[in-house]
Design a protein around this motif. Structure first.
Motif, PDB file in Angstrom:
ATOM      1  N   SER A  15       1.049  -1.001   0.210  1.00 54.88           N
ATOM      2  CA  SER A  15       0.495  -0.263   0.049  1.00 54.88           C
ATOM      3  C   SER A  15       0.880   1.073   0.524  1.00 54.88           C
ATOM      4  N   ASP A  19      -6.182  -0.671  -4.738  1.00 55.85           N
ATOM      5  CA  ASP A  19      -5.896  -1.552  -3.162  1.00 55.85           C
ATOM      6  C   ASP A  19      -6.041  -2.971  -3.453  1.00 55.85           C
ATOM      7  N   GLU A  20      -6.091  -3.516  -3.259  1.00 55.49           N
ATOM      8  CA  GLU A  20      -6.600  -5.025  -2.325  1.00 55.49           C
ATOM      9  C   GLU A  20      -8.308  -5.159  -3.548  1.00 55.49           C
ATOM     10  N   LYS A  80      -5.891 -12.800   4.812  1.00 59.86           N
ATOM     11  CA  LYS A  80      -4.643 -10.759   4.717  1.00 59.86           C
ATOM     12  C   LYS A  80      -4.205 -11.371   5.866  1.00 59.86           C
TER      13      LYS A  80
HETATM   14 MG   LIG Z   1      -2.209  -2.806   1.917  1.00 64.66          MG
END
Ligand SMILES: [Mg+2]
Ligand SMILES: Nc1ncnc2c1ncn2[C@@H]1O[C@H](COP(=O)(O)OP(=O)(O)OP(=O)(O)O)[C@@H](O)[C@H]1O
Lengths: 317, 329
Positions: B49, B180-181, B266
């Motif tokens: 990120s 981002d994801e 995650k």
């Molecule tokens: Mg991240």
């Protein structure tokens, strides 16, 4: 939304009734004879009874309550024992003066509070924040009657710039919009503004800092919005909570402050309440408390409805 | 090779937190050509990120030290002034976040937010911007787009929310989309739909996409190339097929092995690789993966290996890779 408002108003009705009952009982349960203050110490029993009959004190409590309620509903709050004038007129004038004072104090308190709160929240942990936060803490922790007296000592006694007491020249109790009257307003209003200033500033600081820490703020910047546009988003996010806090603060101020109005002899509801208590003027006391209590019920209603109208997450739920 | 949309060289990002200095990115090199999709994969906390945010310089300046170069369309991002940065953000580069419910302003409708974004970049009327927002909603396949524009984020389902977020990111026709994801917060079936949408947009609009994911399946689905990041450094980079079929870095092999044992979740540690990533405040002097690596030798712990090309377009940051690949072949 309309339905919500309607329901909310409907709920308020029984609350108002309950509030009236409590007002009535509180005053009647308090020990002491209400007629003591108007009768000479050596009054005859016959005169006493006659007076009691005149004010309705000889009837049973439920009966007194119902008669009082029925008349109150038509705007007749009875007659003041001490001044023999209609309570409704006394209260109306006091309310007018209190509203004037509260409006001005609100203007000062909210403006400064909002500025301090936003600055502190935006620049958290910077020297600016520390200064603004210190002022806010000072605002809520300084006893305001003490502050009032200090201001009087400095600006009235020492410098002689502003009058210390009253609402106008020559003990006038009727508010007029001119400089002579306005001069009387300044010290009590500044004194009164300190608490809402502190509370609004502290609430907004925490609120703004919390909003700025949310991911959507980075989302806004990632879209290329200017800092001013981001600020607008922050304001709109802060608005429902900020308005609720401000609404309640405004409510407290409109309710009048016995301490401040007494310190400055400001002829508002607090002052009136104080006088009614010391003179054991039952009708006046009841009338004033009732008006103030109903006012708070309505205020809470308004705050709820406005807050709901402003927040889409609640509004459409 | 086509025009380079994004070029990151030697990017290093250090966060100051009190006395501590956290080196979140310790040297990332990435290149993205127009219309190309690159998947950035790695464990939680590996700096994915942060890398993405640096393309738009979104981290607070006061506490962030940045070294190296990030160029978008040949322009050095670090040298842009405020206005240049605003034009870049949302203009040439759009960004999609992991959790659209958190990344959208809750008290504005999605339509208002798209209109605002368009008008921040282009001098168009409210009505024109609204018409474009409607067009965008059709592009990302939002059903009843007119009505949905007037919805607040919380009123949309997760999948629609992410579509709205993508529409917002595309509002000013960027060449590069950072994601981002983008599917992590969604249900499995919705994930696939959003992935398909991204691939479709990439083809239709010639969009370059840099996307972060934990999901190797998603990477295979839409990426042309994969970059694997570990402790703030790219450890392997190459075409999807090459990286999946013949991974060169022991860490990549561990990642791929963990996939067969179930999806990468995650925040959870990778079962196939014992140990945990290094403390970014005190990184080891050599290869950051060495303490967890079964192939590590003394040399690995002395200095950080360079990212060396191994096959065409396939590079790896590992001293043992040539040896190991030879023995495996
Ligand atoms: Mg991240
Ligand atoms: N603003 C910040 N201040 C201090 N440390 C930060 C900041 N942002 C990120 N970090 C740290 O940098 C490291 C890398 O974070 P990053 O968010 O890039 O990880 P990630 O690879 O995206 O992980 P995840 O898969 O969990 O999203 C983490 O250790 C994180 O704690």
């Amino acid at each position: 939304m309309l339905r919500y408002t309607f329901n909310r108003v409907l709920y308020a009705l029984p609350i108002m009734l309950g509030v009236s009952l409590v007002c009535f009982l509180l005053v009647h349960i308090a020990p002491g004879d209400p007629l003591v203050s108007v009768l000479p110490p050596d009054a005859t029993e016959a005169l006493r009874r006659q007076m009691a009959e005149l004010y309705g004190f000889d009837r049973s409590l439920p009966e007194q309550f119902l008669r009082w309620l029925a008349r109150a509903a038509t705007g007749d709050l009875g007659t003041s024992i001490a001044t023999a004038r209609p309570v409704a007129a006394e209260v109306a004038r006091a309310v007018g003066n209190t509203v004037t004072l509260a409006a001005f104090a609100t203007l000062i308190g909210f403006t400064l509070g909002a500025i301090f709160g936003f600055v502190a929240g935006y620049f958290r942990d910077s020297p600016l924040d520390r200064l603004a936060s210190a002022l806010a803490v000072l605002g809520v922790s300084v006893p305001h009657y003490w502050l009032g007296m200090v201001l009087v000592i400095i600006f009235s006694a020492q410098l002689g710039w502003l009058p210390a007491t009253g609402a106008g020249p020559g003990g006038s109790t009727e508010w007029v919009w001119d400089w002579e009257h306005f001069r009387h307003l300044i010290l009590p209003a500044v004194t009164m503004s300190v608490i809402p200033m502190g509370i609004v500033a502290r609430t907004l600081r925490a609120l703004v800092a919390e909003i700025l820490s949310q991911e959507f703020v980075m989302g806004l910047r990632a879209r290329g919005l200017s800092e001013f546009a981001v600020f607008r988003h922050v304001v709109k996010n802060a608005a429902p909570t900020a308005l609720a806090v401000m609404g309640l603060q405004l409510g407290y101020l409109l309710g009048g402050s016995i301490l401040i109005e007494t310190v400055f002899s400001w002829p508002g509801t607090g002052f009136l309440l104080n006088a009614a208590i010391f003179q054991r003027d039952l009708p006046l006391l009841q009338g004033t408390i009732l008006v103030l209590a109903l006012f708070f019920v309505v205020l809470n209603l308004l705050v709820d409805v406005v807050q709901t109208a402003l927040d889409p997450r609640i509004r459409r739920a | 090779m086509a025009e380079r949309v994004l070029e990151i060289r030697g990017l290093e990002v250090t966060f100051r937190r009190g006395e501590e200095r956290i080196r979140a990115v310790a040297g990332v090199d990435l290149t993205l050509a127009a219309g190309e999709a690159l998947a950035l994969i790695g464990e939680s906390g590996s700096g994915k990120s942060v890398t993405l945010r640096q393309v738009l310089r979104l981290d607070p300046e006061r506490t962030t030290e940045v070294a190296g170069s990030v160029r978008v369309g040949g322009e050095e991002v670090g040298r842009l002034d405020r206005r240049g940065l605003r034009r870049l953000r949302g203009g040439r580069v759009g960004m999609v976040f992991q959790e659209p419910l958190l990344a959208l302003d809750p008290v504005y409708t999605v339509g208002q937010q798209i209109v605002e974004a368009i008008r921040a970049h282009e001098p168009v009327s409210r009505a024109e911007a609204r018409a474009r927002a409607l067009e965008l909603f059709r592009l990302v396949h939002v059903p009843s787009p007119d009505r949905r524009l007037d919805a607040y984020p919380h009123e949309l389902s997760g999948g629609l929310r992410q579509r709205a977020m993508i529409a917002l990111a595309l509002a000013c026709r960027p060449q590069l989309l950072l994601a981002d994801e983008p599917t992590t917060a969604l249900d499995a079936t919705v994930q696939i739909q959003v992935l398909l949408l991204l691939r479709e947009l990439q083809e239709r609009l010639g969009l370059a996409i840099l996307f972060v994911t934990h999901d190797i399946g998603a990477a295979v689905e839409i990426a042309d190339r994969i970059a694997v990041i570990y402790a703030g450094r790219i450890v392997e980079e190459g075409p999807v097929r090459a990286v999946i079929r013949s991974p060169l870095h022991p860490y990549t092999r561990g990642l791929l092995a963990s996939r067969t044992e179930g999806a990468l979740v995650k925040g959870r540690r990778i079962a196939a690789i014992p140990g945990s990533p290094p403390d970014l405040a005190r990184p080891p002097p050599g290869c950051a993966f060495a303490p967890r690596c079964s192939l590590a030798v003394e040399a690995c712990r002395r200095s950080v290996p360079r990212l060396e090309p191994f096959a065409p377009g396939h590079a790896v940051r590992c001293l043992r890779a040539p040896e190991w690949a030879a023995s495996a072949a």
